[in-house]
Design an enzyme around this catalytic site. Structure first.
Site, PDB file in Angstrom:
ATOM      1  N   ASP A  91       0.744  -1.331  -0.089  1.00  0.00           N
ATOM      2  CA  ASP A  91       0.081   0.100   0.109  1.00  0.00           C
ATOM      3  C   ASP A  91       1.041   1.143  -0.384  1.00  0.00           C
ATOM      4  O   ASP A  91       0.053   1.911   0.568  1.00  0.00           O
ATOM      5  CB  ASP A  91      -0.786   0.046   1.241  1.00  0.00           C
ATOM      6  CG  ASP A  91      -1.820  -1.141   0.679  1.00  0.00           C
ATOM      7  OD1 ASP A  91      -2.099  -2.044  -0.008  1.00  0.00           O
ATOM      8  OD2 ASP A  91      -1.824  -1.467   2.383  1.00  0.00           O
ATOM      9  N   LYS A 121       1.870   2.648  -4.995  1.00  0.00           N
ATOM     10  CA  LYS A 121       2.633   1.591  -6.356  1.00  0.00           C
ATOM     11  C   LYS A 121       1.062   1.717  -7.787  1.00  0.00           C
ATOM     12  O   LYS A 121       1.996   2.063  -8.244  1.00  0.00           O
ATOM     13  CB  LYS A 121       2.380   0.178  -6.352  1.00  0.00           C
ATOM     14  CG  LYS A 121       3.526  -0.402  -4.883  1.00  0.00           C
ATOM     15  CD  LYS A 121       3.720  -1.772  -5.517  1.00  0.00           C
ATOM     16  CE  LYS A 121       2.171  -2.409  -4.560  1.00  0.00           C
ATOM     17  NZ  LYS A 121       2.501  -2.135  -3.162  1.00  0.00           N
ATOM     18  N   GLY A 133      -4.205  -3.796  -3.466  1.00  0.00           N
ATOM     19  CA  GLY A 133      -5.422  -3.458  -4.221  1.00  0.00           C
ATOM     20  C   GLY A 133      -5.141  -1.874  -4.203  1.00  0.00           C
ATOM     21  O   GLY A 133      -4.204  -1.413  -3.378  1.00  0.00           O
ATOM     22  N   HIS A 134      -5.187  -1.617  -5.844  1.00  0.00           N
ATOM     23  CA  HIS A 134      -3.670  -0.149  -6.488  1.00  0.00           C
ATOM     24  C   HIS A 134      -4.897   1.025  -7.163  1.00  0.00           C
ATOM     25  O   HIS A 134      -6.043   0.887  -7.552  1.00  0.00           O
ATOM     26  CB  HIS A 134      -2.644  -0.672  -7.381  1.00  0.00           C
ATOM     27  CG  HIS A 134      -1.830  -2.042  -6.701  1.00  0.00           C
ATOM     28  ND1 HIS A 134      -1.464  -2.594  -7.767  1.00  0.00           N
ATOM     29  CD2 HIS A 134      -2.222  -2.034  -6.047  1.00  0.00           C
ATOM     30  CE1 HIS A 134      -0.450  -3.460  -7.248  1.00  0.00           C
ATOM     31  NE2 HIS A 134      -0.753  -3.735  -6.482  1.00  0.00           N
ATOM     32  N   GLN A 184       2.042  -5.735  -2.785  1.00  0.00           N
ATOM     33  CA  GLN A 184       2.575  -6.233  -1.751  1.00  0.00           C
ATOM     34  C   GLN A 184       3.630  -5.171  -1.276  1.00  0.00           C
ATOM     35  O   GLN A 184       4.308  -4.592  -1.969  1.00  0.00           O
ATOM     36  CB  GLN A 184       2.420  -7.570  -1.377  1.00  0.00           C
ATOM     37  CG  GLN A 184       1.589  -8.319  -1.416  1.00  0.00           C
ATOM     38  CD  GLN A 184       0.868  -9.151  -2.765  1.00  0.00           C
ATOM     39  OE1 GLN A 184       1.210  -9.639  -3.382  1.00  0.00           O
ATOM     40  NE2 GLN A 184      -0.331  -8.608  -3.128  1.00  0.00           N
TER      41      GLN A 184
HETATM   42  P1  GDP Z   1      -0.703   0.338  -3.581  1.00  0.00           P
HETATM   43  O1  GDP Z   1      -1.132  -0.822  -3.444  1.00  0.00           O
HETATM   44  O2  GDP Z   1       0.973  -0.130  -3.212  1.00  0.00           O
HETATM   45  O3  GDP Z   1      -1.086   0.711  -4.853  1.00  0.00           O
HETATM   46  O4  GDP Z   1      -1.678   2.083  -2.469  1.00  0.00           O
HETATM   47  P2  GDP Z   1      -3.009   2.107  -2.162  1.00  0.00           P
HETATM   48  O5  GDP Z   1      -3.898   1.745  -3.149  1.00  0.00           O
HETATM   49  O6  GDP Z   1      -3.671   0.436  -1.388  1.00  0.00           O
HETATM   50  O7  GDP Z   1      -2.668   2.457  -1.180  1.00  0.00           O
HETATM   51  C1  GDP Z   1      -2.381   4.113  -1.215  1.00  0.00           C
HETATM   52  C2  GDP Z   1      -3.742   5.158  -1.245  1.00  0.00           C
HETATM   53  O8  GDP Z   1      -2.837   6.337  -0.502  1.00  0.00           O
HETATM   54  C3  GDP Z   1      -3.979   5.149  -1.861  1.00  0.00           C
HETATM   55  O9  GDP Z   1      -5.055   5.700  -1.269  1.00  0.00           O
HETATM   56  C4  GDP Z   1      -4.039   6.353  -2.659  1.00  0.00           C
HETATM   57  O10 GDP Z   1      -5.192   7.260  -3.374  1.00  0.00           O
HETATM   58  C5  GDP Z   1      -3.233   7.645  -1.066  1.00  0.00           C
HETATM   59  N1  GDP Z   1      -2.444   8.364  -1.916  1.00  0.00           N
HETATM   60  C6  GDP Z   1      -1.233   8.218  -2.909  1.00  0.00           C
HETATM   61  N2  GDP Z   1      -0.236   9.246  -3.078  1.00  0.00           N
HETATM   62  C7  GDP Z   1      -0.981  10.129  -1.987  1.00  0.00           C
HETATM   63  C8  GDP Z   1      -0.287  10.779  -1.616  1.00  0.00           C
HETATM   64  O11 GDP Z   1       0.954  11.615  -1.188  1.00  0.00           O
HETATM   65  N3  GDP Z   1      -0.788  11.431  -0.690  1.00  0.00           N
HETATM   66  C9  GDP Z   1      -2.158  10.784  -0.529  1.00  0.00           C
HETATM   67  N4  GDP Z   1      -2.657  11.905   0.597  1.00  0.00           N
HETATM   68  N5  GDP Z   1      -2.646   9.871  -0.635  1.00  0.00           N
HETATM   69  C10 GDP Z   1      -2.062   9.746  -2.106  1.00  0.00           C
HETATM   70  P1  IMO Z   2      -0.587  -4.398  -2.441  1.00  0.00           P
HETATM   71  O1  IMO Z   2      -0.668  -4.634  -3.884  1.00  0.00           O
HETATM   72  C1  IMO Z   2      -1.344  -4.523   1.987  1.00  0.00           C
HETATM   73  C2  IMO Z   2      -1.050  -8.546   3.255  1.00  0.00           C
HETATM   74  C3  IMO Z   2      -2.049  -9.401   4.186  1.00  0.00           C
HETATM   75  C4  IMO Z   2      -2.000  -9.585   5.392  1.00  0.00           C
HETATM   76  C5  IMO Z   2      -0.673 -11.079   4.088  1.00  0.00           C
HETATM   77  C6  IMO Z   2      -0.837 -11.966   3.755  1.00  0.00           C
HETATM   78  O2  IMO Z   2      -2.479  -3.317  -1.987  1.00  0.00           O
HETATM   79  O3  IMO Z   2       0.410  -3.115  -1.454  1.00  0.00           O
HETATM   80  P2  IMO Z   2      -2.650 -12.550   1.795  1.00  0.00           P
HETATM   81  O4  IMO Z   2      -3.516 -11.771   1.116  1.00  0.00           O
HETATM   82  O5  IMO Z   2      -1.577 -12.342   1.176  1.00  0.00           O
HETATM   83  O6  IMO Z   2      -2.431 -14.260   2.096  1.00  0.00           O
HETATM   84  O7  IMO Z   2      -2.184 -12.189   2.840  1.00  0.00           O
HETATM   85  O8  IMO Z   2      -0.846  -9.917   3.548  1.00  0.00           O
HETATM   86  N1  IMO Z   2      -1.087  -8.325   1.929  1.00  0.00           N
HETATM   87  C7  IMO Z   2      -1.368  -7.095   2.185  1.00  0.00           C
HETATM   88  N2  IMO Z   2      -0.871  -5.875   2.376  1.00  0.00           N
HETATM   89  N3  IMO Z   2      -0.982  -4.359   0.947  1.00  0.00           N
HETATM   90  C8  IMO Z   2      -0.799  -5.469   0.063  1.00  0.00           C
HETATM   91  O9  IMO Z   2      -1.453  -5.090  -1.780  1.00  0.00           O
HETATM   92  C9  IMO Z   2      -1.302  -6.991   0.423  1.00  0.00           C
HETATM   93  N4  IMO Z   2      -1.223  -7.966   0.221  1.00  0.00           N
HETATM   94  C10 IMO Z   2      -0.779  -8.814   1.272  1.00  0.00           C
HETATM   95  O10 IMO Z   2      -2.455  -8.244   5.059  1.00  0.00           O
HETATM   96  O11 IMO Z   2      -1.123  -9.123   6.290  1.00  0.00           O
HETATM   97 MG    MG Z   3      -3.004  -1.450  -1.903  1.00  0.00          MG
END
Ligand code: GDP
Ligand code: IMO
Ligand code: MG
Length: 421
Positions: free
Chosen positions: A14, A17, A41-42, A223
């Site tokens: 998270d 990416k 979840g991107h 991840q």
């Molecule tokens: P990913 O899994 O690495 O793609 O990241 P996620 O989408 O799960 O989580 C990142 C969260 O931070 C999302 O809700 C983005 O919209 C938000 N986000 C990304 N960059 C920024 C930033 O620079 N500032 C803020 N406030 N939110 C951001």
């Molecule tokens: P993105 O790509 C954050 C965590 C789960 C759990 C562990 C194992 O959005 O960054 P799994 O479902 O793979 O068996 O879970 O890894 N986990 C993540 N945490 N971002 C993710 O993906 C994750 N994918 C799995 O919360 O601790």
């Molecule tokens: Mg994510």
């Protein structure tokens, strides 16, 4: 001959990416996912719209892009079909710009039941899995029992599905877990029909042909490095190699064909699920990071655990991935903190450590360095020179410690809220 550039997370996932891949996509022709599955979840924000992608590469919204689901990915057809429908509703012809590797493995409904049963049986020691069937699907892959995308085209596909399901049913009998997959099964086969509209390819051949033809490719990690099956905080990890090495096995790219490695980190740190997190904050500061940063899982909605930036862990991730450029996300979340802390070392059992040890447990006590906060809104900054001095000091310290330049800074979720140095 071109090389594959890589975007990957350096923390526990998270990091942002999805946003970064979306921002970088205009520089690339093809975007490829190489590991993980719908546990990811991107999030993408642009033109007032927002999307969360789980399986589809984050380049999908850019005209002219080719999006590849690589062999290292595990696919749950139901979630993939839902994503496709959502993207198509925005007028994007997904089938014309997305290809799926024949070697990618399928997650079955019974894999999800096994995931849930295993977690329930673990009780307090549960991993905190996203319950998408990731672990059981990769177990079948390494156990050589898995069903692959290419199998969908075989005449005995339904029979092979039944065989694997029967094996899972026997395994599930060992648990007290109650489940009923009949409803899931129907939508699973509907998802398979949706997948049939797509081109199933020998993606390793395609990717290497692209490189020969000087077509630029960006690999999109899922991840984070500290969730890597080998080098993460085992057993509280995911079941794939999230590190750069995963690009080689997850796309069929030779190590000598890896180019720029963009390592993404948040200006602080989060984790969702169980497992060690040395800099985790249990006080109002942690709560403040969660509410200001809106730290709730994009896949599960769970509140993310929050804490200060951990440079010990970051340096470990930089080393293991061979990161060539750093990208700092969510810098704006620290706007109102008068003091910002960064872990620069660990104390474990009375001994000081400057590296990320095997014994990374709850016993680790971080050693902090304090920084003066910038105490102003940086969301509208678009040139590095405009950042306050305190912010520049923070960035300079991270660069000095890691030995890698911070080339991109994100100050908000939108595409436009990005500063490239
Ligand atoms: P990913 O899994 O690495 O793609 O990241 P996620 O989408 O799960 O989580 C990142 C969260 O931070 C999302 O809700 C983005 O919209 C938000 N986000 C990304 N960059 C920024 C930033 O620079 N500032 C803020 N406030 N939110 C951001
Ligand atoms: P993105 O790509 C954050 C965590 C789960 C759990 C562990 C194992 O959005 O960054 P799994 O479902 O793979 O068996 O879970 O890894 N986990 C993540 N945490 N971002 C993710 O993906 C994750 N994918 C799995 O919360 O601790
Ligand atoms: Mg994510």
């Amino acid at each position: 001959m071109k090389k594959v550039d890589v975007v990957l997370g350096l923390q526990w996932g998270d990091e942002g990416k999805g946003k970064v891949v979306d921002v970088l996509t205009p520089n690339y022709k093809a975007i490829a996912r190489f590991q993980g599955g719908p546990n990811a979840g991107h999030s993408l924000h642009f033109d007032g719209d927002s999307f969360v992608l789980h399986t589809v590469p984050s380049g999908i919204f850019r005209d002219g892009s080719i999006n590849i689901i690589g062999n290292g990915v595990v696919i749950y057809p139901v979630i993939l079909a839902e994503e496709i429908a959502q993207i198509e509703a925005k007028g994007v012809d997904v089938a014309s710009r997305m290809l799926i590797s024949k070697r990618a493995h399928l997650i079955l409904p019974t894999h999800r039941a096994l995931d849930a049963a295993s977690e329930a049986a673990k009780g307090k020691t549960k991993i905190g899995s996203t319950l998408k069937g990731i672990g059981p699907a990769y177990m079948d892959k390494t156990g050589r029992n898995g069903l692959r995308v290419g199998d969908i085209l075989q005449p005995d596909f339904a029979e092979r599905y039944e065989t694997l399901k029967a094996k899972h049913t026997e395994m599930l009998a060992q648990y007290t877990y109650q489940y009923d997959i009949s409803a899931y099964e129907k939508e699973w086969f509907r998802g398979i029909e949706v997948m049939r509209r797509f081109r199933f390819v020998d993606s390793e051949q395609l990717v290497n042909d692209y490189l020969k033809e000087d077509v630029s490719i960006l690999a999109e990690g899922a991840q984070g490095s500290l969730l890597d099956i080998d080098f993460g905080t085992y057993p509280f990890v995911t079941s794939s190699n999230t590190l750069c090495a995963g690009v080689c096995t997850g796309l069929g790219v030779a190590p000598t064909r890896i180019g720029e490695v963009f390592g993404i980190f948040k200006a602080y740190c989060t984790r969702v699920g169980s497992g060690p997190f040395p800099t985790e904050l249990f006080d109002s500061t942690g709560e403040c990071l969660r509410s200001v940063g809106n730290e709730f899982g994009a896949t599960t909605g769970r509140p993310r655990r929050c804490g200060w930036l951990d440079l010990v862990a970051l340096k470990y991730a930089v080393m293991m991935n061979g990161v060539t450029a750093l990208i700092m996300m969510k810098s704006d979340v620290l706007n109102d903190f008068s003091t910002i802390k960064v872990a620069v070392g660990y104390e474990v059992g009375g001994k000081q450590l400057d590296y990320f040890p095997y014994e990374c447990s709850d016993e680790v006590v971080p050693i902090y360095k304090e920084f003066e906060g910038w105490n102003c809104d940086i969301c509208n900054v678009r040139n590095y020179d405009e950042f306050p001095q305190q912010f520049k000091d923070y960035v300079a310290f991270i660069e000095a410690e890691t030995g890698v330049p911070v080339k991109i800074i994100s100050v908000g979720p939108d595409r436009d809220e990005t500063i490239v140095r």
